[in-house]
Design a protein around this motif. Structure first.
Motif: not given
Ligand code: F6R
Length: 613
Positions: A477-479, A503-504, A525-528
Motif C-alpha cells: 500500500r502507498g509507497i 495495491a493490496a 509492508a514498510t509503511q507504519r
C-alpha cells in the motif's frame, strides 16, 4: 564510468593507450582523448567527441603520435555536454600540467571562481579543468615537486577523483592520485601502466598495485613510488590478478546487473552530493528557483517503465510534504490524451537514457503548451537533457544491464530531494523537520550497503526455492505499492515469470480469485500507518493457499507469524523506505534469473533505450 589509461616505457605509448581504452569501452562513454610526450618535447593532445574509432582514424591507430609516455581517457559526461572541448586530457594554458580525471569534484565552482581571480581562464565546462589549473597554481606558487603540488591541490578538493597527471618538467613520468574512484598501477620490466579498471592493462601485466584512498603515486619506466597526503613515501604490496578478461570487465561480478546493484551506495551518494551545498540542498545547478517552486500549482510526472514507478513513489513523497497535487502518467498514454494542462504547472519527465521516444514526445507537448519542464536524466547531452527547461542529473554513470537498478535508485533519491526542496521553498515544512529528513536521506547509501552486506545469501537461498514458479504477485500500500510495481517488473523482465503488482486493498476487487495453493505473493509492508492493513491482506491470501514473502522494517518481527520468509530493511523515515525495500527485490530477481540460466544482462525482446514507439 569514465576510463583512464596511462603508460610510460620503451614502446610507443599511443597504440597502447588506445588499446587500453578500447578494453574500457563496455563502460560507456561519449568522447575520448590522449596526451603523449616524446622525451621532453611538448605533449601532443588529440581528442574527439564520439567513439574511439574517430580517435583511431585521427591518429592512424596511434602510430602517428610519437612518444613513449602518455595518458588517455574515455569520458562519460557529468559536467558539460559531450564535446571535443569538454573531453580529456585537459591542460593548463601553458602546457605545464596535463591530466585526465574520473570522479566528481563537488566544490569545482568555488575553486574555479578562486582561480579566475588569480588570472586563470577556463575553456571547458568541466570540473577536471579546474583540478588541472589548481595543481598548476600550487606547482608554480610553492615551486616544489609534483607530489607537493598535488597534495596542496587535493586537500582543497571535495568529492571523488582518480587523476593521472603529467608535468612538463618531468618527462617520462606520470603522477596518480585517488579518492573514492578506482585506479590501479601495473608494472612490467621497464614499463609502467595505470588504469581505472583492470581490463585495460590485463593484456600487458597481471602484477598490480592498488593505490589507496588519498594516496599518490609517481610512475617512471618500470617503477612506482607511493606517497601519502603529507608527501611521505609509503610501501605497498604487489598483487597478482587472477581474473580472466571477461570477469575483469564486470569488476569480478558475474553480471553487469549484479555489479550495478552493488554500485548503488556510491551512485546514490553521488546524486545526493550533486545538489548539496553548505550542508543543505541547493538547486542552483538545476536552475529551478524557490520562486518557481512557490508558483507551481500542479505537477505532472511523465515516464515509462521503471522510471514511471519512480514517479509513482515520488508522488506519495511530494504530496506528503507539500500542498502540490501530483499526477503521474505513462508517457505512451499521456502523449495521446487530449487533456488540458493547468497553466501554472511543472512537468517532470524521468528518464535514464534521456532518449525514450514517448517520454520525449510528452516533454515536447508540455513545452508546446508553455508549461515549465524539468528532466530527471542520467545521460548528459541526451535529447531530454537538451530540451527540458531544467535538468536534475542522476549520477548513476553508464548502466549496461538492460534491467535498470542503479539509475532507478538515483532517480528515486532525486525525487526525494526535489520534494524536500519544494516543501522548504513553499514554507510547508519546519526547519527541524527539513533537517531531520535531509539527514535521513543521507543515511540511504550506508543502509543500502548494509542490506547488500547482510542479506545477499539469504535472498539467494530463497530465490533458488522459487525458480520454478509460474506466477507471482506483489502487494503493498502507498509507497510499498510503488515499490511492488518495480519488484514485479524486475522479476518478469529478466526471469520471464508472469508477475503482477496490486495495491493490496484492490485484491478483494478481483485479483484474489487468482490465488491458489502455493501461489507466491511478495508482500511489502514498510509503511507504519498501513502495516496492519497490509498484514490483513497477507492473511487473506495465505488462507487461500498463498506462500508469502514478507518485506518489512527491523522491529516488525511479528511479520514472521504470517510470512513464510521474511526480509528486514534498516529503519528509516517511511517516506524513503522504498530506496531500501527495492534492494532485496532487485537481488531476488537477479538470482531467480541466474538460477533459470537466462542472460540476465540482455533479457529477450528488450532494448536498453527505447527510441521508437
Ligand atoms: C526496466 C527498464 C525500463 C526503463 C524504461 C524507461 O528495468 O529499465 O522499464 O525504465 O524503458 O527508460 P528510460 O529511463 O531510459 O526513459
Amino acid at each position: 564510468m569514465c576510463g583512464i589509461v596511462g603508460f610510460t616505457g620503451i614502446n610507443q605509448a599511443a597504440p597502447i593507450l588506445l588499446d587500453g581504452l578500447s578494453k574500457l569501452e563496455y563502460r560507456g562513454y561519449d568522447s575520448a582523448g590522449i596526451a603523449v610526450r616524446d622525451g621532453s618535447a611538448e605533449a601532443e593532445i588529440v581528442k574527439a567527441k564520439g567513439k574511439l574509432k574517430v580517435l583511431r582514424e585521427m591518429t592512424n591507430d596511434g602510430n602517428a603520435v610519437t612518444g613513449t609516455c602518455g595518458i588517455g581517457h574515455t569520458r562519460w559526461a557529468t559536467h558539460g555536454e559531450p564535446s571535443t572541448l569538454n573531453s580529456h586530457p585537459h591542460s593548463s594554458d601553458d602546457g605545464n600540467v596535463i591530466a585526465v580525471h574520473n570522479g566528481i569534484i563537488e566544490n569545482y565552482q568555488e575553486l574555479r571562481a578562486k582561480l579566475i581571480k588569480k588570472g586563470y581562464v577556463f575553456h571547458s565546462q568541466t570540473d577536471t579543468e579546474v583540478a588541472v589549473k589548481l595543481v598548476d597554481y600550487y606547482y608554480k606558487k610553492y615551486l616544489g615537486t609534483p607530489v607537493d603540488a598535488l597534495n596542496h591541490a587535493l586537500v582543497r578538493i571535495r568529492g571523488s577523483y582518480a587523476l593521472a597527471v603529467m608535468f612538463r618538467d618531468y618527462p617520462e613520468e606520470i603522477y596518480a592520485a585517488r579518492k573514492d574512484s578506482p585506479m590501479i598501477i601495473g608494472i612490467k620490466d621497464g614499463e609502467s601502466y595505470l588504469a581505472s579498471d583492470v581490463p585495460a592493462i590485463l593484456k600487458y601485466t597481471r602484477n598490480v598495485y592498488y593505490i589507496g584512498n588519498l594516496e599518490l603515486a609517481r610512475l617512471t619506466k618500470g617503477n612506482v613510488i607511493f606517497f601519502n597526503l603529507d608527501g611521505e613515501e609509503i610501501q605497498k604490496e604487489m598483487k597478482t590478478i587472477e581474473w580472466d578478461a571477461e570477469a575483469a570487465e564486470k569488476g569480478g561480478y558475474e553480471h553487469f546487473m549484479l555489479k550495478e546493484i552493488h554500485e548503488q551506495p556510491k551512485v546514490v551518494q553521488d546524486t545526493i552530493n550533486s545538489v548539496m551545498k553548505n550542508g543543505t540542498i541547493s538547486f542552483d545547478s538545476v536552475g529551478l528557483t524557490d520562486e518557481d517552486m512557490r508558483s507551481i500549482q500542479q505537477i505532472y510526472i511523465v515516464a515509462c517503465g521503471s522510471a514511471y514507478h519512480v514517479g509513482v513513489a515520488a508522488q506519495y513523497v511530494i504530496e506528503s510534504l507539500t500542498s502540490v497535487n501530483v499526477r503521474v502518467e505513462l508517457a505512451s498514454e499521456f502523449r495521446y490524451r487530449k487533456m488540458k494542462l493547468i497553466p501554472d504547472s511543472l512537468m517532470i519527465v524521468i528518464s535514464q537514457s534521456g532518449e525514450t521516444a514517448d517520454t520525449l514526445a510528452a516533454l515536447r507537448m508540455a513545452k508546446d503548451t508553455g508549461i515549465k519542464t524539468l528532466g530527471i536524466v542520467n545521460v548528459v547531452g541526451s535529447s531530454i537533457a537538451r530540451e527540458a527547461d531544467n535538468v536534475l542529473y542522476t549520477l548513476a554513470g553508464p548502466e549496461i544491464s538492460v534491467a535498470t537498478t542503479k539509475a532507478y535508485s538515483c532517480q528515486l533519491v532525486a525525487g526525494y530531494l526535489l520534494a524536500l526542496q519544494f516543501a522548504k521553498a513553499r514554507g510547508e515544512i519546519t526547519d527541524a523537520r527539513f533537517d531531520q529528513l535531509l539527514a535521513e536521506i543521507n543515511t540511504i547509501p550506508e543502509k543500502i550497503q548494509k542490506i547488500l552486506d547482510d542479506d545477499k545469501e539469504r535472498i539467494q537461498w530463497y530465490s533458488a526455492k522459487i525458480v520454478n514458479i509460474k506466477d507471482a504477485f506483489f502487494i503493498g500500500r502507498g509507497i510499498d505499492y510503488a515499490i511492488g510495481m518495480e519488484g514485479s517488473l524486475k522479476l518478469k523482465e529478466i526471469s520471464y515469470i508472469h508477475s503482477e503488482a496490486y495495491a493490496a486493498g484492490e485484491l478483494k476487487h478481483g485479483p484474489i480469485s487468482l490465488i491458489e495453493d502455493n501461489t507466491v505473493v511478495f508482500s511489502i509492508a514498510t509503511q507504519r500507518d498501513l502495516y496492519e492493513k497490509t498484514v490483513s491482506n497477507m492473511v487473506e491470501v495465505k488462507s487461500r493457499g498463498a506462500k508469502l514473502f514478507g518485506l518489512t522494517t527491523y522491529g516488525n518481527y511479528a511479520m514472521e507469524d504470517t510470512a513464510d520468509f521474511t526480509v528486514y530493511i534498516p529503519k528509516i523515515d517511511d517516506l524513503f523506505a522504498g530506496s531500501l525495500s527495492v534492494i532485496p527485490l532487485q537481488l531476488l530477481s537477479y538470482h531467480v534469473s541466474v538460477g533459470k540460466g537466462f542472460d540476465v544482462d540482455k533479457p529477450r525482446n528488450l532494448a536498453k533505450s527505447v527510441t521508437v514507439e
